[in-house]
Design an enzyme around this catalytic site. Structure first.
Site, PDB file in Angstrom:
ATOM      1  N   LYS A 195       0.868  -1.178   0.000  1.00  0.00           N
ATOM      2  CA  LYS A 195       0.000   0.000   0.000  1.00  0.00           C
ATOM      3  C   LYS A 195       0.901   1.222   0.000  1.00  0.00           C
ATOM      4  CE  LYS A 195      -3.635   2.461   2.400  1.00  0.00           C
ATOM      5  NZ  LYS A 195      -4.677   2.420   3.422  1.00  0.00           N
ATOM      6  N   LYS A 217       1.292   9.999   5.615  1.00  0.00           N
ATOM      7  CA  LYS A 217       1.341   8.599   6.040  1.00  0.00           C
ATOM      8  C   LYS A 217       2.637   7.901   5.599  1.00  0.00           C
ATOM      9  CE  LYS A 217      -3.683   8.061   6.532  1.00  0.00           C
ATOM     10  NZ  LYS A 217      -4.845   7.143   6.373  1.00  0.00           N
ATOM     11  N   GLU A 233       7.527  -6.815   1.713  1.00  0.00           N
ATOM     12  CA  GLU A 233       6.223  -6.788   2.392  1.00  0.00           C
ATOM     13  C   GLU A 233       5.444  -8.065   2.088  1.00  0.00           C
ATOM     14  OE1 GLU A 233       4.919  -4.916   4.582  1.00  0.00           O
ATOM     15  OE2 GLU A 233       5.935  -2.983   4.522  1.00  0.00           O
ATOM     16  N   LYS A 248      -2.042  -1.570  -3.905  1.00  0.00           N
ATOM     17  CA  LYS A 248      -2.916  -0.396  -3.864  1.00  0.00           C
ATOM     18  C   LYS A 248      -2.095   0.863  -3.943  1.00  0.00           C
ATOM     19  CE  LYS A 248      -6.017   1.875  -0.697  1.00  0.00           C
ATOM     20  NZ  LYS A 248      -6.543   1.956   0.625  1.00  0.00           N
TER      21      LYS A 248
HETATM   22  C1  PBG Z   1      -7.184   3.819   5.195  1.00  0.00           C
HETATM   23  C2  PBG Z   1      -7.646   3.497   3.811  1.00  0.00           C
HETATM   24  C3  PBG Z   1      -7.482   4.351   2.714  1.00  0.00           C
HETATM   25  C4  PBG Z   1      -8.088   3.735   1.628  1.00  0.00           C
HETATM   26  C5  PBG Z   1      -8.600   2.513   2.063  1.00  0.00           C
HETATM   27  N1  PBG Z   1      -8.305   2.371   3.420  1.00  0.00           N
HETATM   28  C6  PBG Z   1      -6.894   5.709   2.636  1.00  0.00           C
HETATM   29  C7  PBG Z   1      -5.647   6.031   3.327  1.00  0.00           C
HETATM   30  O1  PBG Z   1      -4.765   5.190   3.535  1.00  0.00           O
HETATM   31  O2  PBG Z   1      -5.536   7.189   3.715  1.00  0.00           O
HETATM   32  C8  PBG Z   1      -8.152   4.347   0.262  1.00  0.00           C
HETATM   33  C9  PBG Z   1      -9.104   3.768  -0.717  1.00  0.00           C
HETATM   34  C10 PBG Z   1      -9.393   4.629  -1.893  1.00  0.00           C
HETATM   35  O3  PBG Z   1      -8.750   5.671  -2.138  1.00  0.00           O
HETATM   36  O4  PBG Z   1     -10.300   4.255  -2.650  1.00  0.00           O
HETATM   37  N2  PBG Z   1      -6.960   2.823   6.087  1.00  0.00           N
END
Ligand code: PBG
Length: 324
Positions: A195, A217, A233, A248
């Site tokens: 991610k 983040k 990971e 992602k």
């Molecule tokens: C946070 C989370 C995020 C998304 C899914 N879970 C955003 C982030 O990490 O700030 C993003 C999903 C999307 O943009 O469609 N735990």
């Protein structure tokens, strides 16, 4: 003389269909849905045209419509009112709170559907971060305890797949152990493995009103410049017992999807995130691109890269447009 003429295999639609290597089908989708408190409430998200936050009664109706279209899997995200947020995400464990209560209702109404839940602190955190914050730092190991309790509570309410989206180290193993100790050996884990600290999450944070209150983040989500790190990971999540590895966002990371699919024997999922959805909608609204064709090409490219599961806000409209 030209011996090989690849165009012969493109000469008509039937032959093109015969040689087609990849295709998208409704079975590939997990449809993300946003929840809000209340009754008969529907609020739109400016940056995500066509997607709404729904109260649980309307959510059930919307799910029913999706199920009729063949969609069988959903992931739920809650928009939690600011006054219920705190530093420890306490509300995430409230069995009578919006998320867990709705989860129970959903499983009662649609026991056959697969429901994936989100494990991360940000929707419930007054800091808007995915972990516990102390002196502006995100504390890994203390966060694990919160995540473990959250996962267990979700399993107790009927979750089929737990989706840790937090990127803390060691969380997959930690969650697996808690689930197993409590006899939830059949509850799956789809880890948000690679991610990235991405700017494509903006519209999602609008939907949940969950943007970080300070900083970014980058101490937990990955640097978009890195690909080897995704393998690290993935090694860890695989060893810790993940059932699926997720990448992602999807589009700017197709190489990562391919690399994980080439190197791991468990299924790869890709999250076609909110910003990717918003760009297509915006371009189509301007009349600059054909939104439906671009959507279909994007989803196909994610499959071709090697994802067998796609989390996408396009799931419902795709299913409508491709109804047999
Ligand atoms: C946070 C989370 C995020 C998304 C899914 N879970 C955003 C982030 O990490 O700030 C993003 C999903 C999307 O943009 O469609 N735990």
């Amino acid at each position: 003389m030209i011996t090989h003429r690849p165009r012969r295999n493109r000469k008509n639609q039937i032959i093109r269909d015969l040689v087609q290597e990849n295709s998208v089908c409704v079975n590939d989708f997990i449809f993300p849905m946003f929840l809000i408190d209340g009754k008969n409430k529907k609020s739109d998200i400016a940056s995500m045209p066509g997607i709404n936050r729904l109260s649980s009664d309307l959510l059930l109706r919307e799910m029913e419509a999706c199920i009729k279209l063949g969609i069988k899997s959903f992931v739920l995200f809650p928009n939690i009112s600011e006054k219920l947020k705190d530093k420890k995400a306490t509300e995430s464990l409230n069995k009578n709170g919006l998320y867990l209560k709705t989860l129970k209702e959903v499983k009662k109404h649609f026991p056959e559907t697969v429901i994936m839940t989100d494990v991360a602190m940000d929707p419930y955190s007054s800091d808007g971060h995915d972990g516990i914050v102390k002196n502006k730092e995100i504390i890994n190991d203390e966060t694990l305890e919160v995540l473990g309790n959250m996962a267990l509570a979700q399993a107790e309410c009927g979750a089929d797949i737990i989706g840790p989206s937090d990127m803390m180290d060691g969380r997959v193993g930690y969650i697996r152990e808690i689930l197993d100790e409590n006899n939830f050996t059949n509850v799956s884990i789809m880890s948000y493995t690679a991610k990235y600290a991405s700017s494509f999450y903006g519209p999602f944070r609008d939907a949940l009103e969950s943007a970080p209150k300070f900083g970014d983040k980058k101490t937990y989500q990955m640097n978009p410049a890195n690909s080897k790190e995704a393998l690290l990971e993935a090694d860890l999540d695989f060893a810790e017992g993940a059932d699926f590895l997720m990448v992602k966002p999807a589009l700017s990371y197709l190489d990562i999807i391919k690399s994980l699919n080439d190197n791991f024997s468990i299924p790869i999922a890709a999250y076609n995130v909110s910003g990717e959805y918003a760009m297509v909608k915006a371009g189509a609204a301007e009349g600059w691109i054909d939104g439906k064709k671009v959507r279909d090409e994007i989803l196909l490219s994610i499959k071709r890269a090697g994802a067998s599961v796609i989390l996408t806000y396009f799931a419902k409209e795709w299913a409508i447009d491709h109804k047999k």
